[in-house]
Write a protein that holds these residues in place. Structure first.
Motif, mmCIF file in Angstrom:
data_model
loop_
_atom_site.group_PDB
_atom_site.id
_atom_site.type_symbol
_atom_site.label_atom_id
_atom_site.label_comp_id
_atom_site.label_asym_id
_atom_site.label_seq_id
_atom_site.Cartn_x
_atom_site.Cartn_y
_atom_site.Cartn_z
ATOM 1 N N ASN A 40 7.804 -26.034 -13.361
ATOM 2 C CA ASN A 40 8.181 -27.369 -14.118
ATOM 3 C C ASN A 40 9.261 -27.224 -14.990
ATOM 4 O O ASN A 40 9.114 -25.701 -15.650
ATOM 5 C CB ASN A 40 7.021 -27.437 -14.269
ATOM 6 C CG ASN A 40 5.800 -28.086 -12.718
ATOM 7 O OD1 ASN A 40 4.698 -28.010 -12.753
ATOM 8 N ND2 ASN A 40 7.102 -29.514 -12.023
ATOM 9 N N LEU A 41 9.766 -28.113 -15.541
ATOM 10 C CA LEU A 41 10.224 -27.635 -16.906
ATOM 11 C C LEU A 41 9.695 -29.204 -17.899
ATOM 12 O O LEU A 41 9.143 -29.801 -17.835
ATOM 13 C CB LEU A 41 11.958 -28.229 -16.500
ATOM 14 C CG LEU A 41 12.945 -28.644 -17.414
ATOM 15 C CD1 LEU A 41 13.191 -27.256 -18.200
ATOM 16 C CD2 LEU A 41 14.107 -29.355 -17.376
ATOM 17 N N GLY A 85 6.434 -26.907 -18.677
ATOM 18 C CA GLY A 85 7.383 -26.480 -18.212
ATOM 19 C C GLY A 85 6.913 -25.056 -17.852
ATOM 20 O O GLY A 85 5.531 -24.495 -18.732
#
Length: 571
Positions: free
Chosen positions: A248-249, A253
């Motif tokens: 994820n960011l 993230g």
């Protein structure tokens, strides 16, 4: 036939198998119609209308089909709003039927009368009050079409006396759904291909619009030598430990995803409306693929916009593009990700006798969740821990991703088990989120839904506590009353496990994975900040790129080298 039967017939036409709601005076005539058709359409009686709306929204997210919920007018309709906004924000098609006072009393300030059209005006793409039995069929058919077309909420408010009116079969409108598709202009495809061929460090950011295109996405990433970063809702589009996946960011993230964004020379946005501009590159050309033309360039300046289905567009590129031979950026990111997993494993592992923490509880769950299970994730610290420490393979999950409403975990699990009774279903909840709607554990017991609910119990609204501290305030009213959720499960007729040790945790997971009762695993956890690594909240200035950069680039915060160092070492 009666108008109530006309409603039932339309529900059948749309293959509706569950209607979530609560009976009451202004919908009793429709409830009678549902009773007569209970073998074909199950009315799921929830204990709170908000849970019904959240469950219907979750069902729509999981299936892509229309979810349906029902309530009386007035107070019942008011309770539906949170689930309706959740559906709107996540693009889930939802049809809502509410009662209303008798049509001859509307506007007289009668008992429980609420101006429903005004109240629903903001949340709904279609919002009508039915004034006669003859309008029930055409308006309900249109409601389904509007919800499907616009991926939003369609509402009909129907006075109870209207359900009793005799009506003829509607000939004005049909329930036929027409299929259509967009495909990009040839010139746009050509321009995008040129950018792809010239890029040295391409990077894909995939959203929920890529979930159905795993095969095409995997081939595309391999062909252009691009790592893949995923939005929260797209977690699982590739297995978390897939060699192209950087996780994820943003606030939930990974360090490799952050660093890849800093290095890329071409950003490829696929089916995502990722809104956090600070976590995207400052000045990098972008290709955006989306089925909605209005989304192109909405959150990031786009060089080329491709309108259409992500699977079809990626398949076209896969046929036409040559395989990129320079794979140095991809290989450096892969090495970076290997280091990240080692770092996260160190965080998740605890010694026997140590107090349990959120990352460890989530990490241990990996061993007991089946490959095709469904997970319903609540909002709070557990969302961060799920994103970082649960490694998806082929599971599906549902969450309130845009509205981010606490209390969504249990309703989502109920909907998942009703739609997929043969699949294992887990709800991942904090004690704050679960206690918002815990009364509907009784719904799981009533309908014999063997769902497993993991409650991360630190007796705090954890994320809010840390937010208050981050703002420089003394935490206030974030402590929660002590509650034994395992005992609550037993009292309700389900199965409960109280967990305080690593051994008890694994035993509870193993038992829950095989029993056939609604289950709560109440896990006492030590207080811990939801940030990655060993970062304490006091080190963070704010949820911003400035904070994230400080965390990710801070010396000594991570036992792993930065991407720039990895690239130098490898090449």
């Amino acid at each position: 036939m009666k108008a109530s039967q006309a409603v039932i017939d339309i529900l059948k036409d749309w293959n509706i198998k569950h209607v979530y709601g609560y009976p009451g005076d202004s919908v009793n005539n429709l409830i009678e119609g549902l009773r007569k058709e209970k073998d074909e359409i199950r009315f799921i009686q929830v204990r709170h209308e908000e849970v019904g709306a959240l469950a219907a929204s979750a069902e729509a997210k999981l299936t892509g089909n229309v979810g349906v919920c029902l309530s009386i007018g007035g107070p019942g309709a008011v309770h539906l709003l949170n689930g309706m906004y959740d559906a709107r924000e996540d693009g889930a098609p939802l049809v809502v039927i509410t009662g209303q006072v008798s049509h001859d009393l509307v506007g007289t300030d009668n008992f429980q009368e609420v101006n429903l059209e005004r109240m629903f005006d903001d949340v709904a793409v279609f919002n009508k009050r039915v004034t006669s039995g003859e309008l029930v069929q055409p308006l309900l058919k249109q409601a389904f079409k509007e919800a499907t077309t616009h991926k939003g909420v369609a509402v009909l408010s129907i006075p109870d006396d209207v359900f009793e009116e005799t009506v003829k079969e509607d000939k004005l409108r049909s329930t036929v759904q027409s299929n259509y598709r967009y495909f990009p202009d040839k010139e746009d495809l050509k321009n995008a291909a040129k950018l792809l061929q010239n890029a040295k460090k391409p990077l894909i950011l995939a959203g929920k619009g890529a979930l159905h295109a795993r095969e095409q996405l995997e081939e595309f990433a391999e062909k252009i030598a691009s790592p893949v970063i995923v939005s929260l809702r797209a977690k699982g589009v590739l297995p978390d430990e897939h060699p192209y996946n950087l996780g994820n960011l943003g606030q939930i993230g990974t360090k490799p995803s952050y660093e890849a964004m800093e290095e890329t020379d071409l950003l490829i946005l696929i089916g995502t409306g990722f809104p956090y501009r600070d976590f995207l590159p400052d000045d990098v050309p972008a290709i955006q693929i989306d089925v909605d033309p209005a989304k192109i360039g909405k959150w990031y300046p786009t060089e080329v916009g491709l309108i259409g289905d992500s699977a079809e567009i990626l398949a076209r590129f896969n046929e036409q593009l040559f395989r990129t031979e320079d794979r140095s950026f991809l290989e450096a990111c892969q090495k970076n990700m290997e280091n990240w997993w080692k770092h996260m494993d160190k965080i998740a592992n605890i010694e026997e006798g140590e107090a349990l923490q959120g990352p460890h509880v989530m990490h241990e769950l990996n061993d007991f969740v089946e490959d095709n299970a469904i997970l319903s994730v609540d909002v709070g610290n557990v969302t961060s821990w799920f994103a970082g420490f649960f490694r998806m393979t082929n599971q599906d999950f549902v969450v309130s991703s845009w509205l981010a409403t606490m209390g969504c975990g249990l309703p989502g699990a109920i909907a998942a088990k009703l739609k997929q009774p043969t699949k294992q279903v887990w709800a991942i909840c904090g004690d704050g989120g679960f206690s918002m709607g815990m009364q509907d554990f009784l719904t799981a017991v009533k309908y014999d839904l063997p769902i497993n609910i993991v409650v991360f119990n630190n007796e705090k609204i954890g994320m809010i506590k840390y937010e208050q501290e981050q703002m420089g305030n003394i935490p206030y009213q974030t402590d929660l009353q002590t509650m034994n959720y395992a005992a609550f499960a037993e009292i309700c007729g389900g199965k409960g496990y109280k967990v305080t040790t690593k051994e008890e945790l694994r035993h509870a997971y193993a038992d829950a994975a095989t029993n056939n009762k609604p289950t709560i695993i109440d896990v006492d956890i030590q207080e811990r900040a939801p940030l990655p690594g060993k970062i304490e909240w006091s080190q963070a200035e704010s949820y911003s790129k400035h904070m994230w950069k400080k965390l990710m680039e801070g010396e000594g915060n991570f036992d792993m080298p930065p991407l720039k160092t990895v690239m130098k070492r490898l090449f």
